[in-house]
Write an enzyme that holds these catalytic residues in place. Structure first.
Site, PDB file in Angstrom:
ATOM      1  N   ASP A   1     -10.003 -39.922  30.257  1.00 32.97           N
ATOM      2  CA  ASP A   1     -10.253 -41.167  29.511  1.00 32.97           C
ATOM      3  C   ASP A   1     -10.773 -42.220  30.477  1.00 32.97           C
ATOM      4  OD1 ASP A   1      -7.796 -42.905  30.526  1.00 32.97           O
ATOM      5  OD2 ASP A   1      -7.114 -40.871  30.238  1.00 32.97           O
TER       6      ASP A   1
ATOM      7  N   ASP B   1      -9.298 -45.194  30.855  1.00 32.12           N
ATOM      8  CA  ASP B   1      -8.209 -46.159  30.882  1.00 32.12           C
ATOM      9  C   ASP B   1      -8.535 -47.264  29.862  1.00 32.12           C
ATOM     10  OD1 ASP B   1      -5.632 -46.624  31.928  1.00 32.12           O
ATOM     11  OD2 ASP B   1      -6.389 -48.238  33.180  1.00 32.12           O
TER      12      ASP B   1
HETATM   13  N1  ADE Z   1      -3.138 -39.939  32.640  1.00 29.52           N
HETATM   14  C1  ADE Z   1      -4.260 -39.716  31.931  1.00 29.52           C
HETATM   15  N2  ADE Z   1      -4.923 -40.882  31.695  1.00 29.52           N
HETATM   16  C2  ADE Z   1      -4.191 -41.864  32.267  1.00 29.52           C
HETATM   17  C3  ADE Z   1      -4.333 -43.262  32.372  1.00 29.52           C
HETATM   18  N3  ADE Z   1      -5.378 -43.889  31.842  1.00 29.52           N
HETATM   19  N4  ADE Z   1      -3.384 -43.962  33.040  1.00 29.52           N
HETATM   20  C4  ADE Z   1      -2.327 -43.318  33.610  1.00 29.52           C
HETATM   21  N5  ADE Z   1      -2.136 -41.999  33.517  1.00 29.52           N
HETATM   22  C5  ADE Z   1      -3.056 -41.271  32.867  1.00 29.52           C
END
Ligand code: ADE
Length: 278
Positions: free
Chosen positions: A215, A217
């Site tokens: 992703d 974040d």
């Molecule tokens: N694991 C997968 N995506 C994450 C994120 N954006 N922040 C923290 N841990 C994660």
């Protein structure tokens, strides 16, 4: 050529027992530091001995602050592992690291605050002395290079360097935090690399992390902010790639000569250990 045994720590969405061929019943291990996240699964990949341990337990029941990292690493070391390949899902803090891409992590920013961070903790069960372990190169550069080669062989995009920000969790970051981590120099973000890599180094294990961006974040306004559904969907559609990379990396590690590398990791521990003078 030295013989190797490879511990594989499976992260979110990567607990595939079909990663390898089991050759022993699962083993329940107790360590001086408590119980590992699950039983150890012993087996082989292309004839190379491996031990699989799902970081969050097989049913994904252990949240990041409660993972017993010390017990996990201790159990793998006691099982005879020389190497640890750690798979982890992570958020991307950079435009060019796209969901589905891999990163072989080169450094970290530690934002955790309630974890056991050393085996040398002054307790009766702990290891003796005070260890000030240098962290200029926490991840094994040789194992990282082989993971990169394995990514190339599997035809998957791999960023060869990357700074992992490890947050305490279990919540994701706020937009303000996410933007701050970008300014600080973070490239990817997760909840488990620290203290896992540090503890592996304390035990003289060759540790490398295969981080898969799932992703963006929440810093990137044009993308849906991170949530569990987004993480799991990316993980699911890319899990096969991760399995292919790990399988190929195991074969490459077995072909490599570790006779000088493993003792040098152990030496860096003894050199930086301050033992009580009697
Ligand atoms: N694991 C997968 N995506 C994450 C994120 N954006 N922040 C923290 N841990 C994660």
């Amino acid at each position: 050529m030295s013989t190797v045994k490879i511990g594989i720590i499976g992260g979110t969405g990567l607990n595939q027992p079909d990663l390898f061929t089991p050759d022993k019943p699962d083993e329940q291990v107790v360590t001086p530091f408590g119980d590992p996240s699950d039983t150890l699964q012993h087996g082989t990949i292309a004839g190379v001995p491996c031990v699989l341990l799902p970081r969050h337990g097989r049913g994904h029941t252990i949240h990041p602050s409660r993972v017993n990292f010390r017990a996990n690493l201790w159990a793998l070391k006691e099982a005879g592992c020389t190497h640890v390949l750690a798979a982890t899902a992570c958020g991307s803090l950079r435009e060019e690291i796209k969901p589905g891409d891999f990163v072989t992590i080169s450094s970290f920013i530690d934002r955790t605050y309630k974890r056991e961070v050393t085996f040398h903790d002054g307790s009766c069960d702990g290891l003796p002395g005070i260890l000030h372990l240098p962290m200029d190169e926490p991840f094994c550069k040789h194992t990282r290079a082989l993971l990169q080669q394995a990514c190339d062989a599997a035809g998957v995009k791999c960023h060869k360097e990357g700074v992992m920000v490890t947050i305490e969790g279990p919540r994701f970051s706020s937009v303000a935090e996410s933007k701050m981590f970008r300014i600080l120099g973070g490239d990817v973000i997760n909840m488990t690399t620290v203290p896992e890599v540090v503890l592996a180094r304390e035990l003289g294990l060759c540790y490398a992390s295969l981080a898969m961006a799932t992703d963006y974040d929440c810093w990137r306004s044009s993308t849906e902010p991170v949530n569990v559904e987004v993480v799991m969907a990316t993980m699911k559609s890319n899990a096969e790639k991760a399995v292919a990379v790990i399988k190929s990396a195991v074969e490459l590690i077995a072909q490599h000569d570790w006779t000088e590398i493993i003792p040098s990791l152990k030496k860096s521990v003894t050199m930086n250990l301050m033992l009580p003078k009697c």
